[in-house]
Design a protein around this motif. Structure first.
Motif, PDB file in Angstrom:
ATOM      1  N   PHE A   1      -0.492  49.476  41.115  1.00  0.00           N
ATOM      2  CA  PHE A   1      -1.865  48.610  39.852  1.00  0.00           C
ATOM      3  C   PHE A   1      -2.048  47.296  40.266  1.00  0.00           C
ATOM      4  O   PHE A   1      -3.238  47.154  40.054  1.00  0.00           O
TER       5      PHE A   1
ATOM      6  N   TYR B   1       6.854  45.808  33.373  1.00  0.00           N
ATOM      7  CA  TYR B   1       8.098  47.173  33.000  1.00  0.00           C
ATOM      8  C   TYR B   1       6.701  48.052  33.884  1.00  0.00           C
ATOM      9  O   TYR B   1       5.458  48.121  32.841  1.00  0.00           O
TER      10      TYR B   1
ATOM     11  N   ASP C   1      -0.795  48.603  30.636  1.00  0.00           N
ATOM     12  CA  ASP C   1      -2.057  50.168  31.037  1.00  0.00           C
ATOM     13  C   ASP C   1      -1.456  51.276  30.903  1.00  0.00           C
ATOM     14  O   ASP C   1      -0.204  51.341  31.328  1.00  0.00           O
ATOM     15  N   ASN C   2      -1.828  52.587  31.077  1.00  0.00           N
ATOM     16  CA  ASN C   2      -1.575  53.534  30.972  1.00  0.00           C
ATOM     17  C   ASN C   2      -0.955  53.998  32.239  1.00  0.00           C
ATOM     18  O   ASN C   2      -1.534  53.032  33.450  1.00  0.00           O
ATOM     19  N   GLY C   3       0.424  54.438  32.369  1.00  0.00           N
ATOM     20  CA  GLY C   3       0.606  54.832  33.736  1.00  0.00           C
ATOM     21  C   GLY C   3       0.179  56.078  34.144  1.00  0.00           C
ATOM     22  O   GLY C   3      -0.910  56.801  33.952  1.00  0.00           O
TER      23      GLY C   3
ATOM     24  N   MET D   1       3.222  53.922  30.411  1.00  0.00           N
ATOM     25  CA  MET D   1       3.042  53.345  30.507  1.00  0.00           C
ATOM     26  C   MET D   1       3.256  51.825  31.040  1.00  0.00           C
ATOM     27  O   MET D   1       4.556  51.596  31.345  1.00  0.00           O
ATOM     28  N   VAL D   2       2.720  50.494  31.065  1.00  0.00           N
ATOM     29  CA  VAL D   2       3.139  49.978  32.418  1.00  0.00           C
ATOM     30  C   VAL D   2       2.984  48.607  31.458  1.00  0.00           C
ATOM     31  O   VAL D   2       1.614  48.511  30.087  1.00  0.00           O
ATOM     32  N   ILE D   3       4.091  48.253  30.961  1.00  0.00           N
ATOM     33  CA  ILE D   3       3.986  46.643  30.328  1.00  0.00           C
ATOM     34  C   ILE D   3       3.501  45.537  31.331  1.00  0.00           C
ATOM     35  O   ILE D   3       4.186  45.158  32.045  1.00  0.00           O
TER      36      ILE D   3
ATOM     37  N   GLU E   1       7.789  56.910  28.222  1.00  0.00           N
ATOM     38  CA  GLU E   1       9.233  57.341  28.696  1.00  0.00           C
ATOM     39  C   GLU E   1       8.739  55.504  27.151  1.00  0.00           C
ATOM     40  O   GLU E   1       7.395  54.882  27.344  1.00  0.00           O
TER      41      GLU E   1
END
Lengths: 478, 478
Positions: free
Chosen positions: A129, A77, B39-41, B47-49, B165
């Protein structure tokens, strides 16, 4: 059936929907309202997906997700919010999406230093990313999918088909070679999308290649699944793109190859959305409502107790069906008129209705009603499970077959642009791509007709629009 | 294990994480990075899950979703965008959420006539539809859930715990009576949230009632599940609210009762989020990484082939485990050093590691390593399935037991506010609510300590904060 509303009184079997032949778009809106699939949201172009509409979407998700995982991709996500500057990095992409963006300028009570856009699609943020994660050929292929909401400001919204916000999955992959990316884009098209659409949705989609004019903004090639709706128009049901090295160059996705060179990755992206719910409605629905293919149906059979005496037998039959693996509901609301409940099950397109009434029961029977062809037949109580399983199988096949017959009957073989336009009044036209070309495509566009896809004479998907003898399918589209 | 990156070289068993005792917050960030959870967006607080983090979330979703459906609620989906004016209709609600809103002012290339907010929660938009759908007592209870992303602009973001988010489910219900709403809010708290957290996450949450100060903006009562983390702090893992008639009055949700009167509905709302992933990490993790409870684990066992000769036996063992119902992966990447792969499985907290090496195999054995207690033991090849199933069961229980022991050992019984604050340096304090009160709560707040919940002496959930003899649990919280 707990959420089935029983407010609108339905007087016996009077038609509750505008007939398709009278006004197809209005029939479509009627089905969505009466089967309680969705409502319009307060912000223009947004929609509320009601429980039955969402149950259809959940079934689509489950089937597509399993196929995506079988193709080796993993779910992840990424953020909804993308810095505006990211969008600008790929020239064609920003040009394609700029007119549709929703922009957040204020947050936390302050004006933002850099506005953020609400994702219209996630190539830019995901590839930023990938640039961090991909270093060596050993990191490839990188196969990622996400289930998410996206926003594209629509000028002419239409519920499920073109909404400002919609739900979808978007796959994003990076590969070490062009050939590998090309193969993967095709694998998704065939093994995930077309397989699901044909074998679960029972929609005999054509798979082919988009022309340059119809290509995704930023792609080098777009592959598509096109379905024919009940009014003969086309619906683009899903697309799979080769992105070449466009985004890899814009975002710096580089890897060290096995021969030690630094190279840009080759990429794909692909998606299907809640638009498929619209396709399902329009491909199979009739004047009595939805017809849901059994393999998709969240409720494959409903057992209706006609009167109080039938409640117990109905409950038992529902249990027997559940144990046989049927997704079944028992409708035991005998305080609601039976006719209204039967019409409701019909509107919702539930494939099999088992009507359990005292008169039939006295003879050891119940009535089995099949939604696809409307047949009603008495079935001995002990034979309900077998009859239901047989009906579900047969009606899955019957829906696909009748959609295929309609499609084939409504494709006209033509050789002139004028004839192609004429044919799209009631269906699709097939015409040699060489007789059309980009100039012909412009003429079609002036009449709101488009080339849906190019295919080879044997029906397979071309690698280029310059291959000889290609055929173009031409239609009006949603 | 296709997505396991093998870039960062891990030198045998040297610690790759900051030890918990040295710096717990840094250990937390290290686990998230090294186990490739998130990761941090690029937009602050997003955030990136990553795939493994998302796989944990998918398992949480599946378990919670099944419990929500068993409690009778149906999934639906409401728009991301809410007209700003909707937020203003419930006074406390808008006051609570205004500072955190993200606002879309431009879309489709134009300034919007009315700005829209990105949902921080969906009470306002969902209840505007409930007002349309609810007419009669027959329409109640109306039990709706949605899985969605929400946005709250965070001043001090912390990955998974407090992000701009996040992903969650939010349930929204309407009932004909206060008693029915009250019962349903409690049913969700106990049968959905606490049951999942205790029996799947293996986190022995305390369930109780929030004080007025800690209540959800717009609620008349907030119930909560509070977990103790490895550093003794509290994490609010999920909440269930009674909304009284506040939103029903603001949005006009009225129904005709069975006695023919027009009445406002009584409501609840409730949610759990990706914050639970943070709770999972901090409740069970140790200096070697995550420890994932077997019932939750997306990968319950990994079978590692130490060398090429072990590939075939490892593959066979994985097949046998899969057929026994274990969620298993085979790691056959013998071109990657074995130690690195073992450390990686440990970092990811995979409950059982089956190491298949030529030397053990020569004796008919493999090595079974259990992540929870770190034990290693030889197991005959024919006994691997039974040993794995036994280990999964035992380690689920062991994780819960050790979390319960830590929790109980770190709760101090105190009678003064000063002692309560002192105790929260290493755990929680329990103090009579009568010795604290709202004034005491203010004093705690000045030291960044809060009342996590109120419970009755027998541990059950109070109906009011005015009941006699209530106990307050007091802690520092994430």
């Amino acid at each position: 059936m707990a959420a089935v509303s029983s407010r609108a009184p339905v007087s016996s079997r009077a038609p509750v929907l505008t007939p398709q032949a009278e006004d197809f778009p209005r029939w479509y809106q009627d089905v969505i309202a009466k089967a309680e699939l969705a409502d319009n949201g307060p912000v223009r172009g947004t929609m509320v997906i009601r429980p039955y509409g969402y149950a259809l979407w959940e079934r689509m998700q489950a089937e597509v997700d399993a196929r995506i995982k079988a193709a080796g991709a993993q779910n992840a996500y990424f953020p909804l919010f993308i810095p505006e500057s990211y969008l600008r990095r790929e020239a064609e992409h920003v040009e394609g999406f700029s007119p549709e963006l929703a922009v957040v300028t204020h947050a936390g009570g302050k004006q933002l230093e850099e506005p953020v856009v609400v994702r219209p699609t996630s190539e830019t943020i995901i590839n930023s990313f990938f640039a961090k994660w991909v270093q060596s050929y050993r990191d490839l292929p990188l196969l990622i999918n996400q289930w998410a909401n996206v926003v594209r400001w629509e000028l002419r919204p239409r519920i499920f088909l073109r909404t400002t916000e919609f739900l979808w999955q978007e796959g994003h992959t990076a590969h070490a070679s062009q050939a590998d990316a090309r193969d993967y884009a095709r694998r998704i098209l065939h093994e995930v999308y077309a397989d699901f659409m044909v074998n679960v949705l029972a929609i005999p989609v054509l798979v082919g290649r988009k022309t340059a004019r119809e290509r995704f903004a930023g792609a080098t090639n777009t592959l598509t699944c096109e379905g024919m709706m009940g009014d003969g128009k086309a619906l683009q049901m899903g697309t799979s793109h080769e992105l070449g090295q466009n985004f890899a160059k814009a975002f710096g996705i580089e890897f060290t190859s096995d021969s030690g060179l630094r190279e840009h990755a080759w990429q794909t992206s692909w998606g299907v959305s809640t638009r498929m719910v619209g396709g399902l409605i329009m491909a199979h629905g009739d004047d009595n409502g939805l017809r849901v293919p059994p393999r998709l149906a969240p409720v494959q059979a409903v057992v209706l107790a006609v009167k109080d005496e039938a409640v117990e037998p109905a409950r038992n039959l529902a249990t027997a069906l559940r144990e046989a693996g049927v997704r079944v509901e028992a409708d035991l609301r005998t305080d609601t008129p039976f006719g209204r409940r039967a019409v409701d099950a019909e509107l919702k397109g539930i494939p099999v209705r088992v009507e359990v009434g005292p008169r039939d029961l006295a003879q050891g029977n119940v009535t089995l009603v099949r939604r696809v062809d409307g047949t009603k037949a008495p079935v001995p109580v002990g034979g309900v499970v077998a009859a239901t399983l047989a009906a579900l199988d047969a009606d899955q096949a019957a829906l696909l077959e009748s959609a295929r017959e309609r499609r084939d009957a409504r494709i006209a073989e033509v050789s002139s642009i004028a004839d192609a336009i004429e044919a799209t009044g009631s269906g699709w036209a097939r015409i040699a791509w060489s007789a059309l070309g980009e100039e012909g495509e412009d003429k079609l566009a002036a009449q709101a007709v488009s080339v849906r896809c190019l295919v080879r004479p044997d029906g397979s998907v071309p690698d280029s629009e310059d291959e000889p003898d290609l055929l173009a399918y031409v239609a009006r589209a949603y």
